[in-house]
Scaffold this motif. Structure first.
Motif, PDB file in Angstrom:
ATOM      1  N   SER A   1       0.838  -1.208   0.000  1.00 11.08           N
ATOM      2  CA  SER A   1       0.000   0.000   0.000  1.00 11.08           C
ATOM      3  C   SER A   1       0.870   1.253   0.000  1.00 11.08           C
ATOM      4  O   SER A   1       0.595   2.220  -0.722  1.00 11.08           O
ATOM      5  N   LEU A   2       1.928   1.244   0.828  1.00 13.88           N
ATOM      6  CA  LEU A   2       2.865   2.364   0.839  1.00 13.88           C
ATOM      7  C   LEU A   2       3.538   2.513  -0.527  1.00 13.88           C
ATOM      8  O   LEU A   2       3.707   3.622  -1.039  1.00 13.88           O
ATOM      9  N   ALA A   3       3.911   1.369  -1.101  1.00 17.26           N
ATOM     10  CA  ALA A   3       4.571   1.391  -2.406  1.00 17.26           C
ATOM     11  C   ALA A   3       3.650   1.955  -3.483  1.00 17.26           C
ATOM     12  O   ALA A   3       4.080   2.734  -4.341  1.00 17.26           O
ATOM     13  N   ALA A   4       2.380   1.569  -3.440  1.00 18.52           N
ATOM     14  CA  ALA A   4       1.420   2.047  -4.445  1.00 18.52           C
ATOM     15  C   ALA A   4       1.295   3.564  -4.394  1.00 18.52           C
ATOM     16  O   ALA A   4       1.299   4.245  -5.435  1.00 18.52           O
ATOM     17  N   VAL A   5       1.203   4.106  -3.175  1.00 18.13           N
ATOM     18  CA  VAL A   5       1.093   5.560  -3.023  1.00 18.13           C
ATOM     19  C   VAL A   5       2.362   6.238  -3.541  1.00 18.13           C
ATOM     20  O   VAL A   5       2.303   7.262  -4.235  1.00 18.13           O
ATOM     21  N   ALA A   6       3.518   5.663  -3.198  1.00 15.13           N
ATOM     22  CA  ALA A   6       4.786   6.254  -3.640  1.00 15.13           C
ATOM     23  C   ALA A   6       4.898   6.241  -5.166  1.00 15.13           C
ATOM     24  O   ALA A   6       5.327   7.219  -5.789  1.00 15.13           O
ATOM     25  N   ILE A   7       4.530   5.121  -5.774  1.00 13.19           N
ATOM     26  CA  ILE A   7       4.586   5.028  -7.245  1.00 13.19           C
ATOM     27  C   ILE A   7       3.605   6.002  -7.882  1.00 13.19           C
ATOM     28  O   ILE A   7       3.938   6.711  -8.840  1.00 13.19           O
ATOM     29  N   TYR A   8       2.386   6.045  -7.332  1.00  9.74           N
ATOM     30  CA  TYR A   8       1.372   6.947  -7.879  1.00  9.74           C
ATOM     31  C   TYR A   8       1.829   8.404  -7.784  1.00  9.74           C
ATOM     32  O   TYR A   8       1.705   9.180  -8.746  1.00  9.74           O
ATOM     33  N   ASN A   9       2.374   8.791  -6.622  1.00 10.48           N
ATOM     34  CA  ASN A   9       2.860  10.162  -6.465  1.00 10.48           C
ATOM     35  C   ASN A   9       4.017  10.458  -7.414  1.00 10.48           C
ATOM     36  O   ASN A   9       4.117  11.553  -7.969  1.00 10.48           O
ATOM     37  N   ARG A  10       4.921   9.464  -7.572  1.00 12.11           N
ATOM     38  CA  ARG A  10       6.040   9.661  -8.489  1.00 12.11           C
ATOM     39  C   ARG A  10       5.546   9.807  -9.924  1.00 12.11           C
ATOM     40  O   ARG A  10       6.055  10.642 -10.693  1.00 12.11           O
ATOM     41  N   GLN A  11       4.552   9.008 -10.310  1.00 13.16           N
ATOM     42  CA  GLN A  11       3.985   9.122 -11.649  1.00 13.16           C
ATOM     43  C   GLN A  11       3.378  10.505 -11.873  1.00 13.16           C
ATOM     44  O   GLN A  11       3.553  11.115 -12.932  1.00 13.16           O
ATOM     45  N   ARG A  12       2.652  10.999 -10.856  1.00 17.58           N
ATOM     46  CA  ARG A  12       2.058  12.331 -10.965  1.00 17.58           C
ATOM     47  C   ARG A  12       3.147  13.396 -11.043  1.00 17.58           C
ATOM     48  O   ARG A  12       3.044  14.354 -11.819  1.00 17.58           O
ATOM     49  N   LEU A  13       4.204  13.239 -10.218  1.00 22.97           N
ATOM     50  CA  LEU A  13       5.296  14.200 -10.248  1.00 22.97           C
ATOM     51  C   LEU A  13       5.982  14.187 -11.606  1.00 22.97           C
ATOM     52  O   LEU A  13       6.277  15.250 -12.173  1.00 22.97           O
ATOM     53  N   ASP A  14       6.250  12.982 -12.119  1.00 21.36           N
ATOM     54  CA  ASP A  14       6.872  12.879 -13.436  1.00 21.36           C
ATOM     55  C   ASP A  14       6.006  13.549 -14.496  1.00 21.36           C
ATOM     56  O   ASP A  14       6.510  14.194 -15.412  1.00 21.36           O
ATOM     57  N   SER A  15       4.681  13.366 -14.346  1.00 21.75           N
ATOM     58  CA  SER A  15       3.762  13.981 -15.300  1.00 21.75           C
ATOM     59  C   SER A  15       3.826  15.502 -15.206  1.00 21.75           C
ATOM     60  O   SER A  15       3.849  16.207 -16.229  1.00 21.75           O
ATOM     61  N   HIS A  16       3.884  16.031 -13.955  1.00 24.12           N
ATOM     62  CA  HIS A  16       3.973  17.485 -13.778  1.00 24.12           C
ATOM     63  C   HIS A  16       5.290  18.022 -14.334  1.00 24.12           C
ATOM     64  O   HIS A  16       5.327  19.088 -14.957  1.00 24.12           O
ATOM     65  N   VAL A  17       6.374  17.279 -14.078  1.00 25.36           N
ATOM     66  CA  VAL A  17       7.677  17.702 -14.606  1.00 25.36           C
ATOM     67  C   VAL A  17       7.654  17.726 -16.130  1.00 25.36           C
ATOM     68  O   VAL A  17       8.155  18.653 -16.767  1.00 25.36           O
ATOM     69  N   ALA A  18       7.045  16.671 -16.698  1.00 27.73           N
ATOM     70  CA  ALA A  18       6.962  16.604 -18.160  1.00 27.73           C
ATOM     71  C   ALA A  18       6.157  17.770 -18.708  1.00 27.73           C
ATOM     72  O   ALA A  18       6.509  18.369 -19.733  1.00 27.73           O
ATOM     73  N   LYS A  19       5.058  18.098 -18.001  1.00 30.70           N
ATOM     74  CA  LYS A  19       4.240  19.224 -18.446  1.00 30.70           C
ATOM     75  C   LYS A  19       5.008  20.535 -18.325  1.00 30.70           C
ATOM     76  O   LYS A  19       4.907  21.414 -19.189  1.00 30.70           O
ATOM     77  N   HIS A  20       5.764  20.683 -17.226  1.00 33.88           N
ATOM     78  CA  HIS A  20       6.563  21.892 -17.051  1.00 33.88           C
ATOM     79  C   HIS A  20       7.595  22.018 -18.173  1.00 33.88           C
ATOM     80  O   HIS A  20       7.800  23.111 -18.735  1.00 33.88           O
ATOM     81  N   GLU A  21       8.253  20.910 -18.482  1.00 33.78           N
ATOM     82  CA  GLU A  21       9.234  20.936 -19.565  1.00 33.78           C
ATOM     83  C   GLU A  21       8.559  21.246 -20.901  1.00 33.78           C
ATOM     84  O   GLU A  21       9.131  21.934 -21.756  1.00 33.78           O
ATOM     85  N   GLN A  22       7.341  20.729 -21.062  1.00 27.63           N
ATOM     86  CA  GLN A  22       6.614  20.995 -22.292  1.00 27.63           C
ATOM     87  C   GLN A  22       6.286  22.484 -22.419  1.00 27.63           C
ATOM     88  O   GLN A  22       6.412  23.070 -23.495  1.00 27.63           O
ATOM     89  N   VAL A  23       5.861  23.096 -21.288  1.00 31.89           N
ATOM     90  CA  VAL A  23       5.557  24.531 -21.311  1.00 31.89           C
ATOM     91  C   VAL A  23       6.811  25.329 -21.650  1.00 31.89           C
ATOM     92  O   VAL A  23       6.777  26.275 -22.453  1.00 31.89           O
ATOM     93  N   ALA A  24       7.940  24.963 -21.012  1.00 33.18           N
ATOM     94  CA  ALA A  24       9.194  25.659 -21.295  1.00 33.18           C
ATOM     95  C   ALA A  24       9.575  25.532 -22.763  1.00 33.18           C
ATOM     96  O   ALA A  24      10.047  26.492 -23.393  1.00 33.18           O
ATOM     97  N   HIS A  25       9.331  24.349 -23.289  1.00 32.73           N
ATOM     98  CA  HIS A  25       9.641  24.121 -24.702  1.00 32.73           C
ATOM     99  C   HIS A  25       8.735  24.964 -25.596  1.00 32.73           C
ATOM    100  O   HIS A  25       9.175  25.521 -26.608  1.00 32.73           O
ATOM    101  N   GLN A  26       7.470  25.078 -25.206  1.00 25.86           N
ATOM    102  CA  GLN A  26       6.537  25.873 -25.990  1.00 25.86           C
ATOM    103  C   GLN A  26       6.917  27.355 -25.969  1.00 25.86           C
ATOM    104  O   GLN A  26       6.800  28.042 -26.993  1.00 25.86           O
ATOM    105  N   VAL A  27       7.369  27.841 -24.803  1.00 27.82           N
ATOM    106  CA  VAL A  27       7.813  29.231 -24.713  1.00 27.82           C
ATOM    107  C   VAL A  27       8.993  29.467 -25.648  1.00 27.82           C
ATOM    108  O   VAL A  27       9.077  30.487 -26.345  1.00 27.82           O
ATOM    109  N   GLN A  28       9.905  28.502 -25.662  1.00 26.69           N
ATOM    110  CA  GLN A  28      11.060  28.622 -26.542  1.00 26.69           C
ATOM    111  C   GLN A  28      10.633  28.605 -28.008  1.00 26.69           C
ATOM    112  O   GLN A  28      11.171  29.349 -28.836  1.00 26.69           O
ATOM    113  N   ARG A  29       9.658  27.783 -28.288  1.00 26.95           N
ATOM    114  CA  ARG A  29       9.188  27.692 -29.668  1.00 26.95           C
ATOM    115  C   ARG A  29       8.536  28.995 -30.119  1.00 26.95           C
ATOM    116  O   ARG A  29       8.631  29.361 -31.296  1.00 26.95           O
TER     117      ARG A  29
END
Length: 399
Positions: A182-210
């Motif tokens: 159960s602890l592992a599931a929460v940790a993985i889920y949070n990491r997936q969400r964080l990775d998704s947010h990071v990816a979105k942030h990088e995407q926004v930065a890329h769009q600004v550059q574009r």
């Protein structure tokens, strides 16, 4: 007993702290397995992540006795097929333990050896086949988050007894391993969400550059589209070869190049004999199929980079042959005529045989020569082939 319970609870707290400090998904998965093996005193473990509604994807494996790590940060990737959640492959029911745990949201326990049907396609099966690793006990625990959604499966293999032998898992240990999951599931889920947010942030930065290069991007896009449209306008939609417009453009370019560099141009003009009879007898769809096949035969016969094949109109094709003398062009035309004559086209149970008449011309381009002369001579030679009874080659060279 309460001391054991306190110790296990304290260990879970420590594990939760460790899981919260993971700085990447790969490292987190490897850490989860290592902690699970330590907590359960087991020899091997795997994590599968639900990739979609139908499959589990193998992510990481740790095997202590074999000193193996696959996936994660320290292991090399391994090609293990995804596990189907349906429990069926080609209509055959198969009992995947990991898939069943994910599908039902319930822990699966095997204490007396894992059958092939229970482990098929899994990381465990992969290593069992590869090096004869025996699976005595297996615990497959769904990784569930707060909304009861299962995001994957933690599979722990082969509990180790005090003598270092593989045996069953202690029944009172299973709830604690489930708590760890159960602890592992929460940790993985949070990491997936964080990775998704990071990816979105990088995407926004890329769009600004574009956006700083927006004008150039738009221009490049328009140029690409115009080039694509121009290319589409140059291709015959039925046969896939160049059309007459493309031929006329290529002919002008090749003529000027030949005039500058001093080489000859040969032109072959083909006409499928009695093509109207094909349409009248077998239908226009059959005629279209014949045109496609003939165009393929022509393209296959003329595959030099300089050769230019085009549909000139109706059942008529042209081939522009730079650097080729008249005699060589005649040989090429005769070879293709023979190929077309020998080819049998099968259409809805019928056999269609075609022949072609070919006109060949050759000109040395110069400032004193009319560029249309090459086409006129090939056309005249084509009519000469028709007058000669069709299914033959006739040629005319410039005077």
């Amino acid at each position: 007993m309460k001391e054991d319970e306190f110790a296990r609870n304290s260990k879970l707290v420590a594990i939760a702290q460790s899981l919260s400090e993971g700085d990447s998904t790969e490292k987190l998965l490897e850490l989860i397995i290592s902690e699970a093996l330590s907590f359960a005193n087991a020899d091997a473990g795997s994590i599968y992540i639900r990739s979609d509604r139908e499959t589990l994807h193998f992510e990481c494996l740790v095997n202590r006795s074999l000193l193996l790590v696959r996936g994660g940060t320290s292991g090399v990737p391994v090609d293990i097929p995804d596990i189907p959640l349906s429990g069926e492959v080609d209509g055959q029911e198969l009992h995947f333990e990991a898939a069943a745990a994910c599908r039902n949201g319930e822990t699966r326990l095997v204490q007396e050896g894992m059958s092939d049907r229970q482990q098929l396609y899994s990381g465990a099966k992969f290593y069992a086949d590869l090096i004869g690793y025996e699976i005595v006990s297996a615990l497959s625990i769904p990784l569930s988050v707060s909304d009861s959604r299962v995001i994957g499966v933690l599979q722990v293999l082969n509990a180790v007894d005090g003598e270092g032998q593989f045996g069953p898992f202690a029944e009172d240990m299973i709830p604690w391993i489930e708590s760890l999951a159960s602890l592992a599931a929460v940790a993985i889920y949070n990491r997936q969400r964080l990775d998704s947010h990071v990816a979105k942030h990088e995407q926004v930065a890329h769009q600004v550059q574009r956006r700083t290069l927006e004008l150039e991007t738009v221009i490049d896009d328009l140029q690409t589209r115009n080039a694509r449209l121009q290319e589409e306008n140059m291709i015959d939609g039925l046969t896939g070869v160049n059309n007459r417009l493309a031929f006329e453009d290529a002919f002008k370019i090749e003529w000027r190049r030949a005039e500058r560099q001093g080489y000859k141009l040969s032109l072959l003009m083909f006409d499928i004999d009695h093509f109207k009879e094909v349409n009248d007898t077998f239908g226009h769809l059959a005629g279209d199929q014949c045109l496609r096949i003939v165009s393929h035969l022509i393209k296959s016969a003329f595959n030099r980079s300089a050769d230019f094949v085009a549909r000139y109109g109706g059942e008529e094709f042209v081939v522009l042959l730079p650097y080729l003398e008249l005699d060589s062009a005649i040989l090429c035309a005769e070879r293709l005529r023979a190929i077309i004559e020998a080819y049998v086209i099968e259409y809805t149970g019928s056999e269609i045989r075609l022949t072609a008449s070919v006109g060949v011309s050759c000109v040395q381009p110069s400032s004193d020569t009319d560029a249309t002369q090459l086409i006129k001579l090939a056309d005249k030679a084509l009519y000469s082939a028709k007058d000669a009874g069709r299914n033959c080659v006739r040629s005319i060279a410039a005077q």
